[in-house]
Design an enzyme around this catalytic site. Structure first.
Site, PDB file in Angstrom:
ATOM      1  N   ASP A   7      -0.541 -50.565 -46.095  1.00  0.00           N
ATOM      2  CA  ASP A   7      -0.591 -49.729 -47.296  1.00  0.00           C
ATOM      3  C   ASP A   7      -1.504 -48.520 -47.082  1.00  0.00           C
ATOM      4  OD1 ASP A   7       0.053 -49.027 -49.883  1.00  0.00           O
ATOM      5  OD2 ASP A   7      -1.531 -50.237 -50.780  1.00  0.00           O
ATOM      6  N   ASN A  26      10.769 -51.206 -52.565  1.00  0.00           N
ATOM      7  CA  ASN A  26      10.704 -49.835 -52.027  1.00  0.00           C
ATOM      8  C   ASN A  26      12.015 -49.055 -52.186  1.00  0.00           C
ATOM      9  OD1 ASN A  26       8.472 -50.703 -49.259  1.00  0.00           O
ATOM     10  ND2 ASN A  26       7.987 -49.940 -51.296  1.00  0.00           N
TER      11      ASN A  26
HETATM   12  C1  FPP Z   1       3.047 -48.420 -47.940  1.00  0.00           C
HETATM   13  O1  FPP Z   1       2.265 -47.260 -48.088  1.00  0.00           O
HETATM   14  C2  FPP Z   1       3.884 -48.306 -46.754  1.00  0.00           C
HETATM   15  C3  FPP Z   1       5.237 -48.373 -46.734  1.00  0.00           C
HETATM   16  C4  FPP Z   1       6.030 -48.592 -47.962  1.00  0.00           C
HETATM   17  C5  FPP Z   1       6.018 -48.182 -45.512  1.00  0.00           C
HETATM   18  C6  FPP Z   1       5.396 -48.656 -44.235  1.00  0.00           C
HETATM   19  C7  FPP Z   1       6.029 -47.918 -43.136  1.00  0.00           C
HETATM   20  C8  FPP Z   1       5.414 -47.518 -41.994  1.00  0.00           C
HETATM   21  C9  FPP Z   1       4.040 -47.869 -41.678  1.00  0.00           C
HETATM   22  C10 FPP Z   1       6.101 -46.651 -40.981  1.00  0.00           C
HETATM   23  C11 FPP Z   1       7.385 -47.136 -40.443  1.00  0.00           C
HETATM   24  C12 FPP Z   1       7.377 -48.546 -39.972  1.00  0.00           C
HETATM   25  C13 FPP Z   1       7.693 -48.965 -38.725  1.00  0.00           C
HETATM   26  C14 FPP Z   1       7.741 -50.399 -38.437  1.00  0.00           C
HETATM   27  C15 FPP Z   1       7.992 -48.035 -37.627  1.00  0.00           C
HETATM   28  P1  FPP Z   1       2.411 -46.390 -49.415  1.00  0.00           P
HETATM   29  O2  FPP Z   1       3.414 -45.339 -49.167  1.00  0.00           O
HETATM   30  O3  FPP Z   1       2.711 -47.275 -50.571  1.00  0.00           O
HETATM   31  O4  FPP Z   1       0.985 -45.784 -49.541  1.00  0.00           O
HETATM   32  P2  FPP Z   1       0.229 -45.397 -50.902  1.00  0.00           P
HETATM   33  O5  FPP Z   1      -0.114 -46.699 -51.579  1.00  0.00           O
HETATM   34  O6  FPP Z   1      -0.973 -44.682 -50.428  1.00  0.00           O
HETATM   35  O7  FPP Z   1       1.165 -44.544 -51.705  1.00  0.00           O
END
Ligand code: FPP
Length: 268
Positions: free
Chosen positions: A13, A61
């Site tokens: 996250d 998501n």
């Molecule tokens: C949550 O952060 C993260 C995600 C929903 C996606 C995770 C994806 C990656 C790390 C990159 C791609 C993955 C791979 C395996 C190559 P958020 O967007 O909710 O962060 P925030 O809470 O700060 O908004």
């Protein structure tokens, strides 16, 4: 019990916030997050972690803005293509939990290809949670068991943890030992609800794009300092009940459920 975690799971996250505080678009946070994925996977394999499970895309998501979903799908496809040789050379076998079939075809094919290409890896299993939801996984398992009962193949009283587990998309994985969440929030967000029942939970304020090998090392060090009791008393654990039950040696291949192990520990 100062053993190494066998199964580490991570809620990655903080990508969006990391990007926003730098005046960047959210997808740029995910792109930077993909780099952290690469480093973390490599470090985990080198540390001898047997199972690493990453929450890459939850069922919830799909509700994000379309442009962000598309960017994440492109990133996943790119990761699958660019990293496959390196993953194979490290002996990492890639698998998916969740519903790969929900993904757009380009991403799905890239991930399927990655799974095939790395299928002989025997050093670490990397599971990508894609279109994954812990509740959904349990609901689908319940539905599959209900269908077996309906078909007369199973009696309701024969349903136990082992049979439920066998129907879940995580059925090849042992229970989670250490669950890490980056980004400063302290919640599990529908991740591995069944499998992390006895996991140590570790919440760190580090945003995922800034998660480095030393953070993983620190987390594992903290884990090693914990006494895992699995519902027993500290005295029982000190007397070796947990070791004797072999809880840390759970072998996913024979799907031995934790309660049986606990019964054995209690009887000892
Ligand atoms: C949550 O952060 C993260 C995600 C929903 C996606 C995770 C994806 C990656 C790390 C990159 C791609 C993955 C791979 C395996 C190559 P958020 O967007 O909710 O962060 P925030 O809470 O700060 O908004």
């Amino acid at each position: 019990m100062k053993t190494q975690p066998r199964h580490v799971a991570i809620i990655m996250d903080g990508n969006g916030r990391w990007a926003r505080t730098r005046g960047l678009q959210r997808y740029e946070g995910h792109a930077q997050g993909a780099r952290a994925v690469r480093d973390t996977v490599e470090t985990a394999a080198r540390l001898g972690i047997e199972y690493l499970t990453l929450y890459a895309f939850s069922v919830a998501n799909w509700q994000r803005p379309r442009v962000e979903v598309e960017a994440l799908m492109r990133l996943l496809a790119r990761f699958a293509k660019q990293e496959r040789a390196e993953l194979r050379s490290l002996g990492i076998r890639v698998g998916v939990i969740g519903s790969l079939e929900d993904l757009p075809s380009t991403t799905r094919h890239a991930v399927e290809d990655l799974i095939r290409y790395t299928s002989t890896g025997d050093r670490m299993t990397l599971s990508l949670a894609l279109s994954y939801g812990g509740r959904q996984d349990m609901v689908e398992a319940a539905r599959a068991l209900a269908a077996q009962v309906h078909a007369g193949l199973l009696l309701p009283e024969e349903i136990d943890e082992e049979r439920l587990r066998a129907q879940m998309s995580t059925h090849r994985l042992p229970d989670v030992d250490l669950l890490i969440r980056t980004g400063g929030e302290a919640r599990v967000s529908d991740f591995l609800l069944f499998e992390a029942a006895y996991a140590e939970l570790l919440f760190t304020p580090v945003m995922w794009p800034e998660f480095r090998p030393e953070h993983l090392l620190e987390a594992i060090d903290t884990y090693r300092g914990k006494e895992r009791r699995f519902g027993l008393t500290s005295e029982q654990v000190q007397a070796g009940a947990v070791d004797a039950a072999g809880l840390s040696a759970f072998d996913p291949k024979d799907h031995l459920p934790a309660p049986q192990l606990l019964d054995r520990a209690r009887a000892s």
